[in-house]
Scaffold this motif. Structure first.
Motif, mmCIF file in Angstrom:
data_model
loop_
_atom_site.group_PDB
_atom_site.id
_atom_site.type_symbol
_atom_site.label_atom_id
_atom_site.label_comp_id
_atom_site.label_asym_id
_atom_site.label_seq_id
_atom_site.Cartn_x
_atom_site.Cartn_y
_atom_site.Cartn_z
ATOM 1 N N ILE A 75 -10.813 18.578 -10.571
ATOM 2 C CA ILE A 75 -11.078 20.235 -10.877
ATOM 3 C C ILE A 75 -11.123 20.539 -10.118
ATOM 4 C CG2 ILE A 75 -12.608 22.046 -12.458
ATOM 5 C CD1 ILE A 75 -13.545 19.738 -14.205
ATOM 6 N N PRO A 76 -9.977 21.896 -9.508
ATOM 7 C CA PRO A 76 -9.859 22.500 -8.369
ATOM 8 C C PRO A 76 -11.227 23.236 -8.307
ATOM 9 C CG PRO A 76 -7.627 22.845 -9.907
ATOM 10 C CD PRO A 76 -9.319 21.761 -10.598
ATOM 11 N N GLY A 78 -10.885 25.930 -6.130
ATOM 12 C CA GLY A 78 -11.437 27.273 -6.412
ATOM 13 C C GLY A 78 -10.804 27.669 -7.741
ATOM 14 N N THR A 79 -10.805 26.608 -9.138
ATOM 15 C CA THR A 79 -10.722 27.426 -10.396
ATOM 16 C C THR A 79 -12.929 27.769 -10.809
ATOM 17 O OG1 THR A 79 -8.827 26.187 -10.861
ATOM 18 C CG2 THR A 79 -10.431 26.588 -12.409
ATOM 19 N N ASN A 82 -12.999 31.088 -8.994
ATOM 20 C CA ASN A 82 -12.907 31.656 -9.655
ATOM 21 C C ASN A 82 -13.500 32.465 -11.144
ATOM 22 O OD1 ASN A 82 -10.433 32.206 -7.775
ATOM 23 N ND2 ASN A 82 -8.870 31.394 -8.683
ATOM 24 N N ARG A 138 1.014 27.806 -10.601
ATOM 25 C CA ARG A 138 -0.424 26.888 -10.351
ATOM 26 C C ARG A 138 -0.944 26.540 -9.485
ATOM 27 N NH1 ARG A 138 -1.578 21.843 -9.736
ATOM 28 N NH2 ARG A 138 0.585 21.860 -8.239
ATOM 29 N N ARG A 139 -0.434 26.601 -8.441
ATOM 30 C CA ARG A 139 -0.558 25.934 -7.079
ATOM 31 C C ARG A 139 -1.890 27.330 -6.620
ATOM 32 N NH1 ARG A 139 4.004 23.999 -3.923
ATOM 33 N NH2 ARG A 139 2.297 24.005 -1.522
ATOM 34 N N SER A 141 -3.614 29.371 -8.073
ATOM 35 C CA SER A 141 -4.315 30.099 -8.991
ATOM 36 C C SER A 141 -5.509 28.647 -9.064
ATOM 37 C CB SER A 141 -3.813 29.674 -10.507
ATOM 38 O OG SER A 141 -3.299 28.554 -11.067
ATOM 39 N N GLN A 142 -5.132 27.739 -8.172
ATOM 40 C CA GLN A 142 -6.454 26.703 -8.106
ATOM 41 C C GLN A 142 -7.330 27.052 -6.723
ATOM 42 O OE1 GLN A 142 -4.388 22.993 -7.482
ATOM 43 N NE2 GLN A 142 -4.269 22.440 -9.839
#
Length: 358
Positions: A75-76, A78-79, A82, A138-139, A141-142
Motif C-alpha cells: 500500500i503506497p 503516499g496514499t 494523502n 497512478r504514479r 497519486s502514490q
C-alpha cells in the motif's frame, strides 16, 4: 517494519500535542513482529488515546494499511498520507516531454509554487517509455501531493477517456481541450493565424506551410491556424510540406519551394526549419525577403545566429507555467471543476517579410 510507521506516530504526536501517548502507539507497532502482532491490541492502545472521532478514523485507516503490509500486499505510503493528512503542500508535475520551451515553463511553475507556498514533486517520462495519463496519475497519486500538472506535447492513447482522481485537481498543459480536466496552453492556432494574417496584410496572396512532426500537437495546431486564416480570406491553402523540426527538413522544403513561382511567403512551424528554408532559398539564388518572405515560430534563432533577420511567433512559456500552477491551486477546493486557458503569443518583427502592397 517500514520507517513510515514511526513517522506516523511522531506526526500524530506533534498534531495532538500529547507527550508520549500517540508516539508510544507508534513505537509499540515498531517493536512488535509478525508472529506476535495483535490488531486488537493496536486498536485498544490507539483507541485509548483517541479523544475524538477524526482521530479514531485515522487509527482505523492506519490499521487497514498495516493489515495490507503484514498480509504481504503493498500500500503506497503516499496514499496513506494523502488520506490522513489531506493537505501536503506539494504539487506533482509529470513531464511527458522536455522540448518546446519546457525549461522556461518549469521555471514559471517553480516560481509560482514558491510564491504560493508549495513544493514540487516531478516525474519524467523516460525515453522510449509509453506512458498514458492514467499511468502518470497512478504514479503521482502514490506520492503526497495536492494536485497534478501534466506537460503533454503529443497525443496519448487515453487522452479522451482519462478521468483524473476525484480528490486531485489535475491540469494538463496541452493545446487540445480535454473532456474532464482543466487545460492550459500557448495559443498555437492563434499564433499561426496571427503570422498568416501578417503576410496577407502585407500584400501576399498565399502562404506555404512547413509542418513539424506529424504526431506533434503543436504542429497540428499551427497547421490548423494557418488553414483557418487562409480560408477566412477565401484562399485555398496549398499542400503543406512535411518537416521534422530540424533545419535539414526545412532546407529540403526550401529547395521545393524555390521552384514554385507563386511562392512569396512561407510559414515554418519552428525557427530551425525556417532557417533551413532561408538557406535553401539562398542556395537557389533567391533573397529573403526580396523574393520570398519567411516567418518562424518560437523566436529561438537569435540565440545561435547573430544578426538574425527572422520574424517569429514567440510564446510566453514561463507565463504558461505560472498559469498552470495557479490553476491547480485555485482548483484545490473543487478538483472536478474544468476550464481552458490560452496564453497568447506575440509576433517579434524583424526583416524577413517584404511588404508587397503598392
Amino acid at each position: 517494519m517500514p520507517q513510515a510507521l514511526h513517522w506516523l506516530g511522531v506526526r500524530e504526536k506533534r498534531d495532538k500535542g500529547e507527550k508520549g501517548r500517540t508516539a508510544a502507539t507508534g513505537e509499540y507497532i515498531m517493536e512488535k513482529n509478525k508472529s506476535d502482532f495483535s490488531w486488537k491490541t493496536l486498536l485498544s492502545v490507539g483507541g485509548a488515546f483517541a479523544a475524538d472521532k477524526s482521530t479514531k478514523q485515522r487509527i482505523i485507516i492506519v490499521v487497514t494499511a498495516l493489515v495490507g503490509i503484514f498480509a504481504g500486499s503493498v500500500i503506497p505510503f503516499g496514499t496513506i498520507i494523502n488520506v490522513l493528512y489531506p493537505f501536503a503542500g506539494c504539487i506533482g508535475v509529470v513531464l511527458f516531454h522536455l522540448s518546446g520551451g519546457a525549461v522556461d515553463m518549469i521555471d514559471g511553475i517553480a516560481d509560482a509554487a514558491e510564491e504560493r507556498g508549495f513544493a514540487l514533486t516531478m516525474i519524467k517520462k523516460r525515453a522510449g517509455e509509453k506512458m498514458t495519463l492514467a499511468e502518470a496519475a497512478r504514479r503521482m497519486s502514490q506520492l503526497p501531493v495536492d494536485g497534478m500538472i501534466f506537460n503533454l506535447r503529443q497525443m496519448v492513447d487515453d487522452f479522451d477517456t482519462f478521468e483524473a482522481p476525484k480528490d486531485l485537481k489535475t491540469v494538463i498543459i496541452t493545446p487540445m481541450e480535454h473532456p474532464t480536466c482543466s487545460t492550459v496552453s500557448d495559443d498555437q492556432e492563434g499564433g499561426a493565424r496571427m503570422a498568416c494574417e501578417y503576410f496577407l496584410n502585407h500584400g501576399h496572396k498565399n502562404v506555404y506551410f512547413v509542418s513539424g512532426k506529424k504526431e506533434s500537437l503543436s504542429s497540428q495546431c499551427r497547421m490548423k491556424g494557418w488553414r483557418a486564416a487562409l480560408e477566412a480570406r477565401g484562399i485555398e491553402p496549398p499542400e503543406p510540406l512535411q518537416g521534422d523540426w530540424n533545419a535539414d527538413s526545412g532546407y529540403a522544403a526550401g529547395l521545393v519551394l524555390a521552384d514554385k513561382p507563386d511562392c512569396t511567403a512561407v510559414l515554418a512551424a519552428n525557427d530551425c526549419m525556417a532557417n533551413g528554408v532561408m538557406m535553401a532559398l539562398r542556395d537557389k539564388g533567391l533573397n529573403v525577403p526580396d523574393d520570398v518572405s519567411v516567418i518562424g515560430f518560437d523566436d529561438e534563432l537569435y540565440k545561435t545566429i547573430p544578426n538574425s533577420i527572422l520574424t517569429s511567433v514567440k510564446f510566453r512559456h514561463r507565463e504558461l507555467g505560472i498559469r498552470a500552477l495557479n490553476e491547480v491551486v485555485a482548483g484545490l477546493e473543487a478538483p472536478s471543476s474544468r476550464s481552458r486557458t490560452l496564453v497568447s503569443g506575440v509576433l517579434v518583427e524583424r526583416s524577413s517579410v517584404r511588404d508587397l502592397r503598392a
